[in-house]
Design an enzyme around this catalytic site. Structure first.
Site, PDB file in Angstrom:
ATOM      1  N   ASP A   1     113.330  46.844  85.406  1.00 37.19           N
ATOM      2  CA  ASP A   1     112.599  46.060  84.405  1.00 37.19           C
ATOM      3  C   ASP A   1     112.637  46.720  83.030  1.00 37.19           C
ATOM      4  OD1 ASP A   1     111.959  44.353  86.465  1.00 37.19           O
ATOM      5  OD2 ASP A   1     109.829  44.831  86.520  1.00 37.19           O
TER       6      ASP A   1
ATOM      7  N   HIS B   1     111.350  51.776  89.938  1.00 32.80           N
ATOM      8  CA  HIS B   1     109.978  52.081  89.504  1.00 32.80           C
ATOM      9  C   HIS B   1     108.993  51.565  90.537  1.00 32.80           C
ATOM     10  CE1 HIS B   1     110.444  47.966  88.003  1.00 32.80           C
ATOM     11  NE2 HIS B   1     109.159  47.888  87.692  1.00 32.80           N
TER      12      HIS B   1
ATOM     13  N   HIS C   1     106.469  49.385  90.752  1.00 34.06           N
ATOM     14  CA  HIS C   1     105.815  48.073  90.866  1.00 34.06           C
ATOM     15  C   HIS C   1     106.098  47.411  92.218  1.00 34.06           C
ATOM     16  CE1 HIS C   1     105.237  47.498  86.256  1.00 34.06           C
ATOM     17  NE2 HIS C   1     104.216  48.097  86.820  1.00 34.06           N
TER      18      HIS C   1
ATOM     19  N   HIS D   1     115.208  40.640  87.155  1.00 33.33           N
ATOM     20  CA  HIS D   1     114.530  39.336  87.065  1.00 33.33           C
ATOM     21  C   HIS D   1     115.408  38.288  86.386  1.00 33.33           C
ATOM     22  CE1 HIS D   1     110.399  40.433  88.302  1.00 33.33           C
ATOM     23  NE2 HIS D   1     110.688  41.625  87.776  1.00 33.33           N
TER      24      HIS D   1
ATOM     25  N   ASP E   1     106.633  44.399  93.158  1.00 38.19           N
ATOM     26  CA  ASP E   1     107.722  43.415  93.289  1.00 38.19           C
ATOM     27  C   ASP E   1     109.090  44.101  93.390  1.00 38.19           C
ATOM     28  OD1 ASP E   1     107.260  43.958  90.433  1.00 38.19           O
ATOM     29  OD2 ASP E   1     108.790  42.450  90.041  1.00 38.19           O
ATOM     30  N   HIS E   2     109.088  45.445  93.319  1.00 38.89           N
ATOM     31  CA  HIS E   2     110.335  46.211  93.489  1.00 38.89           C
ATOM     32  C   HIS E   2     110.307  47.112  94.724  1.00 38.89           C
ATOM     33  CE1 HIS E   2     111.798  45.217  89.339  1.00 38.89           C
ATOM     34  NE2 HIS E   2     110.531  44.845  89.297  1.00 38.89           N
TER      35      HIS E   2
ATOM     36  N   HIS F   1     108.400  50.686  80.407  1.00 40.92           N
ATOM     37  CA  HIS F   1     107.788  49.637  81.245  1.00 40.92           C
ATOM     38  C   HIS F   1     106.777  50.312  82.188  1.00 40.92           C
ATOM     39  CE1 HIS F   1     107.498  46.028  83.700  1.00 40.92           C
ATOM     40  NE2 HIS F   1     107.868  46.709  84.759  1.00 40.92           N
TER      41      HIS F   1
HETATM   42 FE    FE Z   1     109.518  43.475  88.128  1.00 42.38          FE
HETATM   43 ZN    ZN Z   2     108.094  46.098  86.913  1.00 42.59          ZN
END
Ligand code: FE
Ligand code: ZN
Length: 263
Positions: A135, A56, A58, A173, A60-61, A112
């Site tokens: 996530d 996805h 985001h 995570h 942080d990915h 999410h």
């Molecule tokens: Fe994440």
């Molecule tokens: Zn995420």
């Protein structure tokens, strides 16, 4: 054929999974939010980046994708999403890709985010399927609903829960300890949750990873997969102060409870 799964931690609590085959130099990286730990790992292992899988949009990915592509131009497999222009091969629900002599099936799991997908690797007879779910599903938890709504997320989690019990769950995570503190509040009489929490606390006190999980464990200890249970419905009703009658209402109340939970 067996796959080898390695991991590098990133940021505070992200995991970047690395997929390869024993004795093969090619490595596929899942959700590289940061390029540095991946490049370091590639150098140390003498491996060669062969592709990037994204669940996805985001940061942080996806934050490390650009730098990894500067290092080596490789395919980027991900959802069809305007939010991830780097994707070269976009996939929809039910699509298959073949990497490392292994079939990977794409499962759309919106909730999410709206663009969220999971990758299910099937290494064949004698090997458990491997689920890279970003996530969406966490160990004893699930992702927050940033873009989707409860019916959407519940349906997505239902798709994952219908996979074989042996499926190994590689989420993105290290949230397991906090998730279990909440799971215990949501299901105080669930002995499997209490037992898992003790084991996870012991691992985290040694700074060890609590993943991968597996679906059998999640079905016993993840309240977000257990909203059809009468005990969970009752407990969520008590907490919400009203009688919840459906699984989706129970899930919505549970998610909202978790959003405001201080462990
Ligand atoms: Fe994440
Ligand atoms: Zn995420």
């Amino acid at each position: 054929m067996a796959l080898q799964i390695d991991v590098v931690p990133a940021f505070n609590d992200n995991y970047i999974w690395l997929i390869s085959q024993p004795d093969q130099p090619h490595v596929y990286v899942v959700d590289p939010g940061d390029a540095s730990p991946v490049l370091e790992w590639l150098q140390q292992s003498g491996s060669q980046l062969a592709g990037i899988l994204l669940t996805h949009h985001h940061p942080d990915h996806t934050g490390g994708v650009e730098r990894l592509l500067q290092h080596r131009s490789v395919p980027v497999y991900g959802p069809k999403s305007a939010r991830i222009p780097a994707v070269t091969d976009a996939f929809h629900d039910g699509d298959h890709l073949r990497i490392l002599d292994t079939d990977f099936r794409v499962i759309e799991v919106p909730g999410h985010t709206l663009d969220h997908i999971a990758f299910l690797a099937d290494p064949g007879a004698g090997h458990a399927p491997l689920l890279f779910c970003g996530d969406t599903l966490f160990a004893s938890g699930c992702g927050r609903l940033f873009e989707g709504d409860p019916p959407m997320m519940l349906a997505s989690l239902g798709k994952l829960a219908s996979l074989p019990d042996t499926t190994r769950v590689y989420c993105a995570h290290e949230y397991t300890r906090a998730n279990l503190a909440f799971a215990r509040a949501a299901e105080p009489d669930n002995a499997a949750i209490a037992e898992r929490e003790r084991a996870v606390i012991a691992l985290r006190e040694q700074d060890r990873i609590t993943l991968p999980s597996d679906l059998a464990t999640e079905k016993r200890t993840n309240p977000f997969l257990r909203c059809h249970k009468e005990s969970v419905r009752q407990r969520c009703s008590e907490h919400a102060g009203r009688t919840l009658t459906t699984e989706v209402d129970t899930f919505a109340a549970l998610r909202q409870w978790k959003d405001n939970f201080q462990g």
